[in-house]
Enzyme design. Structure first.
Site, PDB file in Angstrom:
ATOM      1  CB  CYS A  79     -42.042   8.164  21.599  1.00  0.00           C
ATOM      2  SG  CYS A  79     -40.863   7.828  22.924  1.00  0.00           S
ATOM      3  CG  HIS A 167     -45.736   5.384  23.651  1.00  0.00           C
ATOM      4  ND1 HIS A 167     -45.385   4.947  22.400  1.00  0.00           N
ATOM      5  CD2 HIS A 167     -44.574   5.633  24.308  1.00  0.00           C
ATOM      6  CE1 HIS A 167     -44.066   4.914  22.294  1.00  0.00           C
ATOM      7  NE2 HIS A 167     -43.552   5.322  23.440  1.00  0.00           N
ATOM      8  CD  GLU A 169     -48.617   4.049  20.986  1.00  0.00           C
ATOM      9  OE1 GLU A 169     -47.421   3.716  20.980  1.00  0.00           O
ATOM     10  OE2 GLU A 169     -48.988   5.238  20.973  1.00  0.00           O
TER      11      GLU A 169
END
Length: 509
Positions: A79, A167, A169
Site C-alpha cells: 500500500c 493488503h 495480510e
C-alpha cells in the site's frame, strides 16, 4: 543466527497483522518504526514496507532509511510502501478518483511470476488507500491489476523489489497468505523453521548465557504470559528464579490459593504474599479509574520491592512482556497506538536497580500459548481468559469497599463457572462481571428491594485490539441471572453488555 523478515512500520493499523501472518508461516519477523531501523546482529532475509495513514504526497512523508532501499535484500512494499517505491523513482501518485477501499478482485495476474504463484485471476483482495499509482517509472512492470486499479502489483525491473496496493495480510484477501508465502519462501528463501519448540530451545540457551548463575526475581499474576515466562526462566536457571505472587485483594474468588496450588504442582519456586488489606486500605474512597490504577501499581511495587529485598544478591527482574507491548512502546505514531498506565514496558522505578529480562518480548499472545503447550503447561492454565492487572478494581465502578469486592467475586464466580459447565468458556476470549454504581427497585418474595445492578460481559477476539460481544444462549443467560440474584446477597438485577470494541472497550474502566 535467526532468519528475520524486517517489517518497517509507517503507522498502519494492519502492521501487526502482517507480522502475525508471517509468524503463522513459521517465519520470524520484527516490526521496527521507519525512523529507528536497526539491523545489527540480524540475519535479514527480506524487508516489508507497511501501509500508513500518511500520503507520499505530503511534504514530510515518512520514508525508510537509504540503506534499506540500497540493499540487495528482497523488499515488498504494501500500500503506502508500494506508492513510496513508485513515487521516489518518478512515478505518478495521485489522489484516487474512484473508491479504493474494501473488496476488489484481481482482473489480470501474471500467473508465472514468483510473487503471484497460486494467486488466481478473480482472487479477492482488500484495498484501503486514498492515493493510487497512476503511472509507473520506466523500468517497473505490472504483475497484477483490478478493474479499477491498473497497478495493483508491480516489480522493479529484474530486482527483487515489489509493490502491491492491496493488503494481503487481512482476512478479506482470500489468497493473501499465498502471496506472503511466495515472498518469504520463493523470493527471500526463508527456511520457515521458527517453531515453538525451536523458540524454547533458543530462548533457554540465551537465558543461560545472559543470566549465568545470577538470581532473577519475578512477579507472577497467575496469567498466561507471566506463567510461560516463568517456566522458560525455570528451565534456564532453576532455583535461581524467585517468583512472587501478590494477592492484591482484587483477584477472582479463591484465586490466590488456587493459583499457588497450580504453581506448586509445576515445580516453580513461588512465594505467595497476601497483601489484600494493604491494597484495599489504600483504595478506600477512591473512585477515579486512573487513580485506582496508579495506586494499585504503586502499592504493588512497594510490596514486591519489600519481598524482593529478602532475596540476597538479585541482579535481574523477570517480566512477562509480550510483543504488542513492545510494538506500542516504539510505535511510529500510527492510529492504533494506545499505552496504558499499567504497561509492562518501562515500568521499573529508579530505586530498583535490576536488569530486566523478558523471555516473551518477541511473541504475540497466541504464540505464547503455543510455546506454553510445547513446555507442557496444562491446557487449563494456558486457556485462561485474560484478566486485567488492576483486577476487579476496574470492574467496580466508583469507590471500592470490601463488601463490593465480595459481591463481585461471587457474581463473577457464578458467571465463569457457568460458562465452564455449559462448555462455553473456551468459545469466549474474555468474560467477567461489572458492579455498577446503580441500584434498582426489585421484588423478592413479598418485599420490595433496592439493591445493586451487575453487568455481564463476554467478548470474542484474537488479541484484544478489537472485540465483538458473544451471542451467549438466552437459556444460559436466564439461568445465570437467576443464580446470581438468588445466591448473591445485594444484587437484584443482571444486564448483559452487547457493545463491541470499538467504539466501546472490553473493560468498563
Amino acid at each position: 543466527m535467526q532468519e528475520t523478515i524486517l517489517i518497517i512500520d509507517f503507522g498502519s493499523q494492519y502492521t501487526q497483522l502482517i507480522a502475525r501472518r508471517l509468524r503463522e508461516l513459521n517465519v520470524f519477523c520484527e516490526i521496527q518504526p521507519f525512523n529507528n531501523v536497526r539491523v545489527e546482529d540480524k540475519n535479514i532475509k527480506g524487508y516489508i514496507l507497511s501501509g500508513s495513514p500518511h500520503s507520499v504526497l505530503e511534504t514530510n512523508a515518512p520514508q525508510p532509511p537509504g540503506f534499506v532501499l540500497d540493499s540487495k535484500v528482497p523488499l515488498l512494499g504494501v500500500c503506502y510502501g508500494a506508492q513510496f517505491l513508485a513515487h521516489r523513482a518518478g512515478g505518478i501518485v495521485e489522489k484516487s478518483d474512484v473508491r479504493e477501499y474494501g473488496r476488489a478482485n484481481l482482473s489480470e495476474v501474471d500467473l508465472k511470476h514468483p510473487l503471484m504463484q497460486n494467486v488466481p485471476v478473480g482472487a479477492q483482495v482488500w484495498m484501503s488507500h486514498g492515493d493510487t499509482i497512476k503511472k509507473l517509472p520506466e523500468n517497473y512492470k505490472i504483475i497484477a491489476s483490478t478493474e479499477d486499479v491498473e497497478v495493483a502489483a508491480f516489480q522493479i525491473g529484474n530486482q527483487s523489489t515489489f509493490g502491491i496496493q492491496f493488503h494481503p495480510e487481512v482476512y478479506h484477501s482470500t489468497h493473501g497468505m499465498e502471496l506472503l508465502r511466495n515472498f518469504v519462501v520463493n523470493i527471500c528463501k526463508c527456511t520457515c523453521d521458527w517453531t515453538p519448540s525451536a523458540f524454547v530451545e533458543e530462548t533457554v540457551e540465551n537465558l543461560k548465557e545472559t543470566i549465568g548463575d545470577k538470581k532473577v526475581v519475578m512477579g507472577l499474576s497467575g496469567g498466561v504470559d507471566s506463567t510461560v515466562a516463568a517456566v522458560l526462566l525455570d528451565r534456564a536457571i532453576g532455583k535461581n528464579l524467585y517468583c512472587i505472587f501478590v494477592n492484591n485483594g482484587l483477584l477472582r474468588k479463591d484465586e490466590f490459593a488456587l493459583v499457588l496450588e497450580q504453581y506448586k504442582h509445576m515445580g516453580l519456586n513461588v512465594k505467595g504474599v497476601d497483601a489484600a488489606d494493604r491494597f484495599l486500605d489504600e483504595l478506600e474512597g477512591v473512585s477515579e479509574p486512573e487513580a485506582k490504577r496508579k495506586i494499585i501499581g504503586r502499592v504493588f511495587i512497594e510490596v514486591f520491592d519489600d519481598e524482593a529485598h529478602q532475596v540476597q544478591g538479585v541482579d535481574f527482574l523477570g517480566q512477562g512482556t509480550i510483543y504488542p507491548d513492545v510494538i506500542e512502546s516504539v510505535s511510529s505514531g500510527g492510529p492504533s497506538v494506545t499505552i496504558k498506565s499499567h504497561h509492562n514496558v518501562g515500568g521499573l522505578p529508579d530505586f530498583m536497580k535490576l536488569q530486566v529480562v523478558e523471555p516473551l518480548r518477541m511473541l504475540f499472545k497466541d504464540e505464547v500459548r503455543r510455546v506454553g503447550a510445547s513446555l507442557g503447561i496444562s491446557p487449563q492454565l494456558l486457556g485462561r481468559h485474560p484478566f486485567p492487572g488492576p483486577g476487579l478494581a476496574i470492574r467496580i465502578l466508583g469507590d471500592i469497599t470490601r463488601e463490593k469486592v465480595r459481591i463481585l467475586q461471587e457474581v463473577d464466580h457464578i458467571f465463569v463457572q457457568g460458562l465452564r459447565e455449559e462448555n462455553l468458556y473456551d468459545k469466549v476470549w474474555q468474560a467477567g462481571a461489572i458492579l455498577l454504581p446503580v441500584q434498582s427497585v426489585g421484588v423478592m418474595g413479598d418485599e420490595r428491594t433496592y439493591e445493586n445492578v451487575v453487568a455481564l460481559r463476554a467478548v470474542e477476539s484474537t488479541d484484544g485490539m478489537t472485540a465483538d460481544w458473544v451471542h451467549l444462549p438466552y437459556s444460559f443467560l436466564a439461568k445465570t441471572s437467576n443464580r446470581i440474584i438468588n445466591r448473591v446477597k445485594g444484587v437484584n438485577r443482571v444486564v448483559y453488555d452487547i457493545s463491541s470494541k470499538p467504539p466501546a472497550t472490553i473493560e468498563w474502566e
